[in-house]
Write an enzyme that holds these catalytic residues in place. Structure first.
Site, PDB file in Angstrom:
ATOM      1  N   ALA A   1       0.863  -1.180   0.000  1.00 51.06           N
ATOM      2  CA  ALA A   1       0.000   0.000   0.000  1.00 51.06           C
ATOM      3  C   ALA A   1       0.898   1.228   0.000  1.00 51.06           C
ATOM      4  O   ALA A   1       2.049   1.154   0.442  1.00 51.06           O
ATOM      5  CB  ALA A   1      -0.880  -0.016   1.239  1.00 51.06           C
TER       6      ALA A   1
ATOM      7  N   GLY B   1       0.682  -5.056   0.580  1.00 50.48           N
ATOM      8  CA  GLY B   1      -0.488  -5.096  -0.307  1.00 50.48           C
ATOM      9  C   GLY B   1      -0.163  -5.663  -1.681  1.00 50.48           C
ATOM     10  O   GLY B   1      -1.066  -6.120  -2.396  1.00 50.48           O
TER      11      GLY B   1
ATOM     12  N   GLU C   1      -0.412  -9.234  -1.170  1.00 49.46           N
ATOM     13  CA  GLU C   1      -1.852  -9.505  -1.013  1.00 49.46           C
ATOM     14  C   GLU C   1      -2.586  -9.470  -2.359  1.00 49.46           C
ATOM     15  O   GLU C   1      -3.512 -10.241  -2.573  1.00 49.46           O
ATOM     16  CB  GLU C   1      -2.470  -8.491  -0.048  1.00 49.46           C
ATOM     17  CG  GLU C   1      -2.011  -8.723   1.379  1.00 49.46           C
ATOM     18  CD  GLU C   1      -2.635  -7.743   2.340  1.00 49.46           C
ATOM     19  OE1 GLU C   1      -2.379  -6.532   2.200  1.00 49.46           O
ATOM     20  OE2 GLU C   1      -3.392  -8.176   3.221  1.00 49.46           O
TER      21      GLU C   1
ATOM     22  N   GLU D   1       4.192  -5.265   7.021  1.00 50.32           N
ATOM     23  CA  GLU D   1       3.338  -4.314   7.746  1.00 50.32           C
ATOM     24  C   GLU D   1       3.704  -4.226   9.227  1.00 50.32           C
ATOM     25  O   GLU D   1       3.553  -3.174   9.847  1.00 50.32           O
ATOM     26  CB  GLU D   1       1.855  -4.717   7.611  1.00 50.32           C
ATOM     27  CG  GLU D   1       1.282  -4.568   6.211  1.00 50.32           C
ATOM     28  CD  GLU D   1       1.460  -5.803   5.334  1.00 50.32           C
ATOM     29  OE1 GLU D   1       2.306  -6.666   5.676  1.00 50.32           O
ATOM     30  OE2 GLU D   1       0.761  -5.898   4.314  1.00 50.32           O
TER      31      GLU D   1
END
Ligand code: COA
Length: 294
Positions: free
Chosen positions: A102, A145, A148, A168
């Site tokens: 992210a 992310g 992910e 993270e």
């Protein structure tokens, strides 16, 4: 199998997402039935920020999912990251990335009320919920992310210079795009928790050995390998590929016996489709099936 080169050369830019966060190229695949089948290649397009996923990327990915779901020509979706731009003079080159997570700059000063709506309607889930087969084509960093997003795809093909991880924890966070659940189901509890707790990166070889990715290639062969796989799937009945995905996917949610019952019900229902008759007769007549997609 025929060379995929002509298809790569005839990339047709059907739509450039309004915010340019991803580029969509729809590549025709010869020999598809119903005719005109396409492989849709979505390229995350923020190479200067290692293709990290900001709100524009999520918006564009969600829009692409909506377009792909309702476009019958699109048979398979490939998600990848743009290669680095040439470095500015005197600057070091940026590394290759699928997506480095992210966009961390969007987290500054946000509280739970700020981020909840975004995470409740996110691109990872939208990609996961596509009814069509999806492939992540990974060259470089797939972190947070990015890992992910790869996990939201059905199949992952990576170059041997790729790196995976869920860092993270180093930001005081945990994966928030379904990563803890999808990773655990894919590689098992022990390895998944090790990755989530340490935030350490693993290379493609380890990712392959623990089942995080399906195969590894050289960077040079990545596109051709992925396209061949996508082309293979694109030539199946588009109706049956959706049923196949739905049946295998159900194993993640259903208790075993219920899953077997569900599979039987899907299998039996296929005997009412025209494509089953087409496939069976084509085999007996030693012909290629010309699917109707129903
Ligand atoms: N969000 C926002 N920007 C990011 C980013 C992210 N997740 N990952 C990289 N970038 C940006 C950097 O800020 C840098 O921008 P700048 O050149 O304008 O300063 C650019 O991308 C290149 O990254 P840089 O860190 O300089 O490259 P590197 O080769 O030294 O290191 C990584 C590569 C992947 C190891 C490192 O960028 C990194 O750790 N990224 C964050 C990964 C992460 O924690 N992801 C989970 C987020 S929840």
């Amino acid at each position: 199998m025929k060379s995929i080169q002509p298809y790569v050369q005839t990339f047709v830019l059907l739509r450039q997402c309004m915010n340019d966060a991803i580029q969509i190229e729809n590549i025709p695949v010869e020999g598809t039935f119903p005719e005109g089948g396409l492989i849709s290649v979505w390229t995350l397009n923020r190479p200067d920020k290692l293709n990290s996923l900001n709100s524009d990327s999520h918006k564009a990915l969600k829009e692409a999912c909506d377009l792909a779901e309702y476009n019958d020509s699109i048979r398979v979706i490939i998600i990848t990251g743009a290669p680095p731009n040439p470095p500015l003079e005197g600057k070091k080159p940026k590394p290759y990335s699928f997506a480095a997570g992210a966009d961390i700059s969007e987290f500054v000063g946000k509280n739970s009320d700020d981020v909840r709506p975004f995470f409740e309607d996110n691109a990872w889930e939208r990609v996961w919920n596509l009814s069509k087969p999806t492939i992540a084509m990974i060259d470089g960093f797939a972190l947070g992310g990015g890992t992910e997003l790869a996990l939201s795809c059905d199949i992952r093909i990576a170059s041997n210079r790729s790196k995976f991880g869920t860092p993270e924890i180093n930001l005081g966070l945990i994966p928030g795009g379904g990563g803890t659940q999808r990773l655990c189901r894919l590689i098992g509890y022990g390895k998944a928790l090790e990755m989530v707790l340490t935030g350490d990166m693993i290379d493609s070889e380890l990712a392959l050995s623990c089942g995080l990715i399906n195969s590894v290639t050289t960077p040079e062969e990545l596109k051709e390998t992925t396209m061949k796989l996508a082309e293979n799937i694109a030539k199946k009945s588009p109706y049956t590929t959706k049923v196949a995905k739905r049946a295998v996917r159900a194993s993640l949610d259903l208790p075993f016996s219920e899953g077997v019952r569900m599979e039987r019900s899907e299998f039996v229902a296929l005997f009412d489709t025209e494509d089953k008759e087409i496939g069976v007769n084509a085999f007996l007549n030693r012909e290629s099936p010309k699917w109707l997609g129903k």
